[in-house]
Design an enzyme around this catalytic site. Structure first.
Site, PDB file in Angstrom:
ATOM      1  N   SER A 154      53.620  59.821 -28.015  1.00  0.00           N
ATOM      2  CA  SER A 154      53.909  58.465 -28.492  1.00  0.00           C
ATOM      3  C   SER A 154      53.701  58.333 -29.995  1.00  0.00           C
ATOM      4  CB  SER A 154      53.044  57.471 -27.713  1.00  0.00           C
ATOM      5  OG  SER A 154      53.374  56.158 -28.045  1.00  0.00           O
ATOM      6  N   ASP A 159      57.834  53.386 -33.066  1.00  0.00           N
ATOM      7  CA  ASP A 159      56.796  54.409 -32.961  1.00  0.00           C
ATOM      8  C   ASP A 159      57.463  55.723 -32.548  1.00  0.00           C
ATOM      9  OD1 ASP A 159      57.163  54.002 -30.170  1.00  0.00           O
ATOM     10  OD2 ASP A 159      55.094  54.588 -29.774  1.00  0.00           O
ATOM     11  N   ASP A 167      57.911  57.638 -29.955  1.00  0.00           N
ATOM     12  CA  ASP A 167      58.790  57.797 -28.792  1.00  0.00           C
ATOM     13  C   ASP A 167      59.633  56.557 -28.533  1.00  0.00           C
ATOM     14  OD1 ASP A 167      56.610  56.351 -27.815  1.00  0.00           O
ATOM     15  OD2 ASP A 167      56.747  57.237 -25.819  1.00  0.00           O
ATOM     16  N   ASP A 191      59.207  53.447 -27.753  1.00  0.00           N
ATOM     17  CA  ASP A 191      59.032  52.390 -26.752  1.00  0.00           C
ATOM     18  C   ASP A 191      58.471  51.113 -27.390  1.00  0.00           C
ATOM     19  OD1 ASP A 191      56.517  53.483 -27.150  1.00  0.00           O
ATOM     20  OD2 ASP A 191      55.981  53.578 -25.026  1.00  0.00           O
TER      21      ASP A 191
HETATM   22 MG    MG Z   1      55.041  54.872 -27.729  1.00  0.00          MG
END
Ligand code: MG
Length: 453
Positions: free
Chosen positions: A95, A237, A239, A241
């Site tokens: 992440s 961020d 990844d 999400d």
């Molecule tokens: Mg994330």
């Protein structure tokens, strides 16, 4: 028994805490529990190809067929699991953590992160040495599949395409060298926006900025917004999400402001609806939901807890103070690009600037702080605090939350990863919230000291 799963999947420093042996056995254990057909994706980190291959080997050794989706945003993998009717998914990502980290996020067949009890089941198998391996002729297969186009089409179909296209908005995008670069600029272009980007090369060393977008590391995006006269800036961020927004002046909005904005306009179309959010969220969310006749379903802190509460209770909207928004009609998971499309829809529909829209939201003074406490003392300190604190309402869903008659509150929460308590507080004035934090900080420090003695 040890613990592998943290607040959001398994994380660690690559080749130190997180090794290919660990990931292989973890993937085999996941496959054993989840079922036969598993999606596998990865972010753009330097070590992600290595861990993707380890996870693929582990899954196949347990007899699972691997659907390799290659590099993509976490929410794109989550959508693919649901859309392709797979039994689950593994995403190799850490992440927003620094580049030396990596990790695994595990999804169930609905594409949502697995619930806590399934994490426990997987850990049980992992710590018993892993599942029984498949006979040689029952080992799983591996095939490559495309998922990003599906995901982009789905987000477009959930957006106010006509309204947004009519406004020709200018959008500045900072994917932070992460996988957001594979979807967000395309989505904004498809919505008729004029798109400008910075840090848009996929690079697992994150040379542009830290992978966690924070108001203090978005200087390049702020300059881009100003130089291009963009209507808004959006940063993702690692990844993708989560997304953090800048208004047309280049000023950053904290995640709880963008969440409150999207919640407000969701409620206008869904009066009386319930909204899921953790106990750390701002009263601004409560205000916009209750103003439309709705109510809050509170959870513990963690996106998994919010997503799972949405699924279990049939609630369509949820979010977190860090800027994670879950829009159920699309998918009850955090999704940075879906959030971007929703904010564009609000701006276009209202015909107002982002700074105007945010100024119309309720505002509270906030404070965050931390108190050091050894992990082994945390539970004792919490129990002692419960007997010492006094407030009209005391909520112990996650740590201790004291809620006072005037609506001000403070939450004391043990961190899942560090030897600290996190303090979150909110009130109608800065002096009040500062006093709330300093008084309780002293009380916690004294309690930790007395129990350490
Ligand atoms: Mg994330």
């Amino acid at each position: 028994m040890g613990r592998l799963f943290g607040t959001n999947g398994v994380r660690g420093i690559a080749n130190k805490e997180l090794t290919i042996e660990l990931v292989t056995r973890l993937a085999a254990s996941c496959g054993h529990i989840l079922g036969r057909d598993i999606a596998l994706g990865r972010d753009g980190r330097v070590t992600s190809p290595m861990f993707r291959d380890a996870a693929a080997s582990g899954l196949m050794s347990a007899g699972c067929n691997v659907n390799d989706l290659d590099v993509l945003p976490t929410p794109a993998l989550q959508y693919a699991v649901k859309h392709l009717g797979l039994d689950g998914g593994l995403m190799i990502t850490a992440s927003h953590n620094p580049p030396e980290f990596n990790g695994v996020k595990v999804m169930a067949s609905d594409g949502v992160e697995i619930p806590r009890n399934v994490e426990d089941e997987i850990e049980g198998i992992y710590f018993s040495g892993g599942p029984k391996l498949a006979e040689w002729d029952k080992v799983g297969t591996l095939r490559h599949r495309e998922a990003i186009d599906l995901y982009v089409e789905e987000i477009i179909s959930r957006s106010e395409v006509g309204v947004i296209k009519g406004k020709r908005l200018k959008v500045a995008i900072d994917p932070g060298n992460g996988v957001g670069t594979l979807a967000a600029p395309t989505i904004a272009q498809r919505l008729g926006c004029e798109v400008y980007t910075v840090n848009s090369e996929l690079d697992g060393r994150f040379p542009g900025r830290e992978s966690e977008p924070r108001p203090d590391n978005l200087g390049a995006l702020r300059e881009l917004v100003k130089a291009t006269g963009a209507d808004m800036g959006v940063a993702f961020d690692g990844d993708a999400d989560r997304s953090i927004f800048l208004n047309e002046l280049g000023e950053p909005l904290w995640g709880d402001r963008s969440f409150a904005l999207v919640a407000k306009y969701y409620m206008e179309k869904h009066r009386g609806a319930r909204v899921v959010t953790p106990v750390s969220s701002s009263n601004a969310i409560v205000d916009v939901v209750e103003a439309a006749g709705g109510s809050i379903h509170w959870t513990r802190v963690g996106s998994v807890d919010v997503s799972r509460a949405m699924v279990e209770n049939g609630i369509e909207f949820g979010g977190e103070e860090n800027g994670g928004v879950m829009y159920g009609p699309h998918h009850p998971v955090r999704d940075g690009s879906m959030t971007m499309a929703l904010v564009l829809g609000i701006m276009a529909g209202e015909g107002k600037s982002l700074s105007q829209l945010v100024a119309e939201l309720p505002t509270y003074a906030q404070a965050k702080d931390r108190v050091r406490c050894p992990n082994e003392l945390k539970q004792k300190v919490l129990e002692a605090l419960r007997t010492k604190v006094a407030a009209p309402r005391v909520d112990t869903m996650d740590g201790i939350k004291l809620i006072f008659g005037d609506g001000s509150w403070i939450l004391v929460r043990p961190s899942g990863t560090e030897p600290i308590f996190r303090l979150y507080a909110e009130a109608d004035s800065q002096s009040k919230v500062d006093r709330l934090v300093s008084e309780n900080k002293m009380l916690i420090e004294a309690t930790v000291k007395s129990l350490s003695a």
